[in-house]
Each structure stands twice: as structure tokens, then as C-alpha cells.
Motif scaffolding. Sequence first.
Motif, PDB file in Angstrom:
ATOM      1  N   ARG A 151      61.258 -11.739 -58.883  1.00 28.40           N
ATOM      2  CA  ARG A 151      60.888 -11.859 -57.481  1.00 28.40           C
ATOM      3  C   ARG A 151      60.412 -13.286 -57.231  1.00 28.40           C
ATOM      4  N   ILE A 152      60.951 -13.926 -56.190  1.00 27.58           N
ATOM      5  CA  ILE A 152      60.549 -15.280 -55.841  1.00 27.58           C
ATOM      6  C   ILE A 152      59.609 -15.193 -54.647  1.00 27.58           C
ATOM      7  N   THR A 153      58.353 -15.497 -54.875  1.00 28.65           N
ATOM      8  CA  THR A 153      57.333 -15.374 -53.836  1.00 28.65           C
ATOM      9  C   THR A 153      56.869 -16.753 -53.404  1.00 28.65           C
ATOM     10  N   PRO A 154      56.910 -17.048 -52.103  1.00 25.37           N
ATOM     11  CA  PRO A 154      56.477 -18.368 -51.646  1.00 25.37           C
ATOM     12  C   PRO A 154      54.977 -18.554 -51.770  1.00 25.37           C
ATOM     13  N   GLY A 155      54.585 -19.820 -51.968  1.00 18.25           N
ATOM     14  CA  GLY A 155      53.181 -20.196 -52.013  1.00 18.25           C
ATOM     15  C   GLY A 155      52.915 -21.265 -50.965  1.00 18.25           C
ATOM     16  N   PRO A 156      51.892 -22.080 -51.174  1.00 17.82           N
ATOM     17  CA  PRO A 156      51.593 -23.150 -50.216  1.00 17.82           C
ATOM     18  C   PRO A 156      52.731 -24.174 -50.169  1.00 17.82           C
ATOM     19  N   LEU A 157      52.936 -24.758 -48.997  1.00 21.87           N
ATOM     20  CA  LEU A 157      53.950 -25.791 -48.846  1.00 21.87           C
ATOM     21  C   LEU A 157      53.474 -27.065 -49.530  1.00 21.87           C
ATOM     22  N   GLU A 158      54.307 -27.589 -50.426  1.00 21.79           N
ATOM     23  CA  GLU A 158      54.003 -28.835 -51.147  1.00 21.79           C
ATOM     24  C   GLU A 158      55.024 -29.898 -50.745  1.00 21.79           C
ATOM     25  N   THR A 159      54.604 -31.161 -50.800  1.00 23.08           N
ATOM     26  CA  THR A 159      55.496 -32.279 -50.492  1.00 23.08           C
ATOM     27  C   THR A 159      55.448 -33.303 -51.609  1.00 23.08           C
ATOM     28  N   LEU A 160      56.613 -33.579 -52.189  1.00 21.77           N
ATOM     29  CA  LEU A 160      56.744 -34.630 -53.195  1.00 21.77           C
ATOM     30  C   LEU A 160      57.322 -35.866 -52.522  1.00 21.77           C
TER      31      LEU A 160
END
Length: 287
Positions: A31-40
Amino acid sequence: MRRLLIVITVLALAALACGPSLPNIDIPITRITPGPLETLTIAEPLPEGDTVMAVTLGVGAGNLSLAGGGDGLVSGTVEYNVADWKPEVKRESGSLSILQRFAKDKIGIPEGDLINKWDLRLGDAPMELTVNAGAYEGQMDLSGLRLRRLEFNDGASTNSVAFDEANPEEMSLLKYSTGASTVTLRGLANANFAEMIFEGGAGTYTLDFSGELQRDGRVTVRAGVCTLTIVVPPGTQAQVTKSGAVTSVKTEGTWTSSGDTYQIKGSGPQLKISVDMGLGTLNLVSK
């Protein structure tokens, strides 16, 4: 984004179903569960002098925007909300890779809205560019970039690539390999290639050779069941030879034909295009 991941899952399951019977093999489903939005943030400087850089981008399912005008070699951002999707940036003498790693022995089922958005700019350096991608949506403007070699390898995608300005470098090879996709390549004469190879599965493909052809170009197209449109501007010498189980050939413009060969008269450098495709329609357009 969620739709693209579902496409990956369906294709993977279809491949398993069509393959040979292999008992006692368990393919893990995660299962792929989203987390906080990150920016590289990507800010790779230009190399010293006129060093030719091998640049490789490895993108999973998502969205890729690629263009010129970068301040350095590669600049921009990658936004993602799955921690494992953080790209690995590796630079060595003469090469740069920006890669996402995905387990090939697992099937991922999305839970929620997943984000994987690449927005990158390439700078003024001679380079050999390779883009490896999964099921993605791409918008790419490679106008005026100094490309010595260009290669795309992708899965079920929707991608458009434009060359609205001439490549100041001589490109030895332009290669595009794709699956069940919708692909549009525009301004291909400006890419300044000596050889081009396009390989596709079942899809809709447009190869538009508009622009200024600077030297003779050899093009090989191999495709499955598809609709293939080849656009050549009037005044450009072109010869298209077809083979395979092409269902129909439709022409628009000043094409002449003899057997399986179609031609446009013109002056200057010449395009020689060989098309081997399965059932489908070949559209030849001169406009």
C-alpha cells in the motif's frame, strides 16, 4: 497522478496474467500511503569549460516538465509526498544522475492522492541526455539545447517534446522507446540528428519533422498496433518506406508513391524514413 499509478498496477497484473504459469511465486502487494509534501531543490552548476555531460533522469509515475533556460547544468524542483520517492542526486566527473528508486518485485496500490512532480531546467552545456520514466505525463521544450545524444525510455505515458529552435550541436542519435502511449515529437528537423530510432507498442504517435533540416537524417520506426502520423514540411526532401502489416496509408499534401515507397521532392538535406508497424494507420502529411 492516482490514475497513472492505477495504470501501472493494471499493466503489471496484465503482464503476470499473460505470462507462463509459474507456481509458488508470490508477488508482494504494498500500500502506498501519502505523507507530507516534500520539495527537493536541484541546483547543479555548469561544468568547467566545454565538458560534455551525461545527464540521466529516472522518474517514476508522475509529471515531468523539462525545458531549457536553466542557470546551471540542471536546476528546478521535485515535489513528492512519499518519503521513499526522494530522488538520489549523484554527480561525478562528466556525469549527473537524478534517480528515483522503485522496487521491481512489488506491486504498489495507491491510498490517497500521490504527488510526484518534476519541474526542471537544463542549462547551456553540451550534454547527452537520457530520460527513463514509468507511467507519466510529460511536457518538454528542448528548443536550442546543446544535445549530442538524446534517449527516452518510458512506459504508459502521455508526452510531448518540442524542438522549436535548432540544436547547435550535432546529435549522433535520437532514440525514443515507449509502450502503450500517446507521444508527440515536434520540430524534429531542429534536433539536428544523424540517426533517429522510434520504438512503440500500441499507441498514438506523431513525428513532426518541421524546422530546418541541417543534414541528411536516417529514421527507423518500429511499432505495434498504432496510429502513426509523420509530418514533413513542403520543400524538405523525404522518402518513407513501409513494411509490416500496415492496415492503411493516408496521405495529405504533395506525396507521390511507388509500391511501398512514398516521396516528397525538395532541395537540401534528405530524410530517409523506414516504417515497420503492425495493424494500424500510417498518416503521411506534408504541410
